[in-house]
Enzyme design. Structure first.
Site, mmCIF file in Angstrom:
data_model
loop_
_atom_site.group_PDB
_atom_site.id
_atom_site.type_symbol
_atom_site.label_atom_id
_atom_site.label_comp_id
_atom_site.label_asym_id
_atom_site.label_seq_id
_atom_site.Cartn_x
_atom_site.Cartn_y
_atom_site.Cartn_z
ATOM 1 N N GLY A 45 -6.030 64.791 -19.209
ATOM 2 C CA GLY A 45 -5.179 63.664 -19.559
ATOM 3 C C GLY A 45 -5.384 63.249 -20.990
ATOM 4 N N ASP A 178 -12.682 43.194 -14.664
ATOM 5 C CA ASP A 178 -11.341 43.763 -14.434
ATOM 6 C C ASP A 178 -11.310 44.602 -13.153
ATOM 7 O OD1 ASP A 178 -8.668 44.070 -15.089
ATOM 8 O OD2 ASP A 178 -9.002 45.828 -16.354
#
Length: 397
Positions: A45, A178
């Site tokens: 990626g 998060d």
């Protein structure tokens, strides 16, 4: 020291100041600070400013598609990987994690292991890299493929494992800030093991044992992901232990009910904050809104009530939170058997959960950010999954 200052300046500069990463060929060898050599395989990626590659220890063989590690690479003057790297260096060394697992008698701990890092020069440019465990599908893909619903048992089992992670990173002076399904990845080889990733917002709340003071900073308001971020974060206060536990509470509600009451207006950050404050004062109302049926998950309400009374600098009783969730399992006639009950996801479609060990093909990239470590195919940039790896803004408005 100059490198530290440069990285700090890069973090403040914002994305428009960051350079794009050069694509490295398969077979490129990088040497970490401990003089260990790592061979890069095919990219899995590419984000806005860096790449993730399959990796293994350097040898005469090429890196296979079953490589055990990934390497994250960014230009050395970029900030995101620098921030995450500091967490991994301080808190994710294999011996640290193994010592904790043995001391707490855990089957595993959902923190990816850090194997090395360093700087690599190529074509006159300097790159920072980090080597870490390779992981698999992220929960957001599975959640969406499951009609945006997890079973009550799955939610409680997931949360118990996440509590193990939070206790560990909190004891190592960090808050995550998060927590969400997109930052929770399953093991490549053990589908009942879940790992918390993406420490780009991780905050060292208690350096050298001294807790940071509660301080509202207007420039930091609404940090995190809008749906889940804590009330403290909405007010510009740095992440803390209670903030992480609050975020997990919102995740549990969404995973079980399919929605959060403030999701209808995420563009208005103050509305989201005020909604959370209002519901914190009346948790029974929050439960009625999200679970209108009679059979409500009382353990989630009790969990949120317990978070509510925590002080900013107070150390939580993690076992008390675990006991609350275990009572929920008991109330539904279940127990903590370690089984998440999740189906696997490949190319956006649900697959039956593997029950026996089988020869594994490498699945497609499953929706991570550049801060995720994933099992993936060699198709990268032009696939929908590969495009998911482009750097996401953490604050969704």
């Amino acid at each position: 020291m100059p490198r530290v200052k440069a990285a700090a300046a890069a973090r403040k500069a914002g994305p428009t100041k960051r350079r794009l990463a050069e694509r490295f060929p398969a077979g490129e060898v990088v040497t970490d600070m401990a003089k260990k050599q790592w061979k890069l395989g095919l990219p899995v990626g590419q984000g806005g400013f860096g790449c993730i590659y399959l990796a293994d220890k350097n040898s005469s063989k090429s890196v296979s598609t079953d490589a055990p590690c990934v390497v994250k690479v960014e230009p050395s003057d970029n900030g995101p990987l620098f921030t995450e790297l500091k967490f991994y260096q301080r808190a994710a060394k294999p011996e640290q994690i193994q010592k904790w697992i043995c001391a707490r008698k855990l089957q595993y701990l959902g923190v990816p292991k850090y194997w090395g890092s360093g700087l690599h020069d190529k074509n006159g440019q300097s790159y920072r890299f980090m080597v870490m465990d390779r992981l698999g599908s992220d929960l957001q893909k599975i959640y969406e493929a499951s009609a945006k619903r997890f079973s009550r048992k799955t939610v409680l089992q997931l949360s118990l494992k996440i509590l193990d992670v939070l206790e560990y990173i909190h004891e190592h002076e960090y808050a995550h800030g998060d927590i969400k399904a997109a930052n929770l990845l399953l093991s490549c080889t053990h589908p009942d093991q879940v790992y918390l990733v993406d420490y780009g917002l991780a905050y060292r709340y208690c350096p050298e044992g001294i807790h940071k003071e509660y301080k509202e900073d207007p420039k930091r308001r609404h940090d995190g992901t809008m749906e889940f971020t804590s009330i403290d974060a909405h007010n510009g206060v740095a992440p803390s232990r209670r903030g992480d536990l609050e975020i997990l509470g919102y995740c549990m509600i969404q995973w079980l009910s399919g929605h959060l009451p403030w999701e209808d207006n995420l563009k208005d950050a103050n509305y989201v904050r005020d909604s959370k404050i209002r519901y914190r004062e009346n948790i029974a109302s929050l439960m009625d809104t999200c679970f209108p049926e009679k059979n409500k998950p009382d353990e989630i309400a009790k969990y949120l009530e317990t978070v509510k009374v925590l002080g900013y600098a107070e150390k939580p009783s993690y076992q008390s939170f675990r006991d609350i969730l275990l009572q929920g399992l008991c109330a539904m006639g279940s127990k903590d058997d370690g089984r998440l009950g999740l189906s696997l996801v490949e190319n956006g479609a649900l697959k039956a959960k593997a029950r026996t060990k089988r020869k594994r093909e490498v699945p497609g990239i499953t929706g991570g950010s550049l801060d995720d470590t994933t099992c993936s195919s060699t198709k990268t940039d032009e696939t929908p999954q590969g495009r998911c790896l482009r750097t996401r803004k953490r604050v969704r408005k």
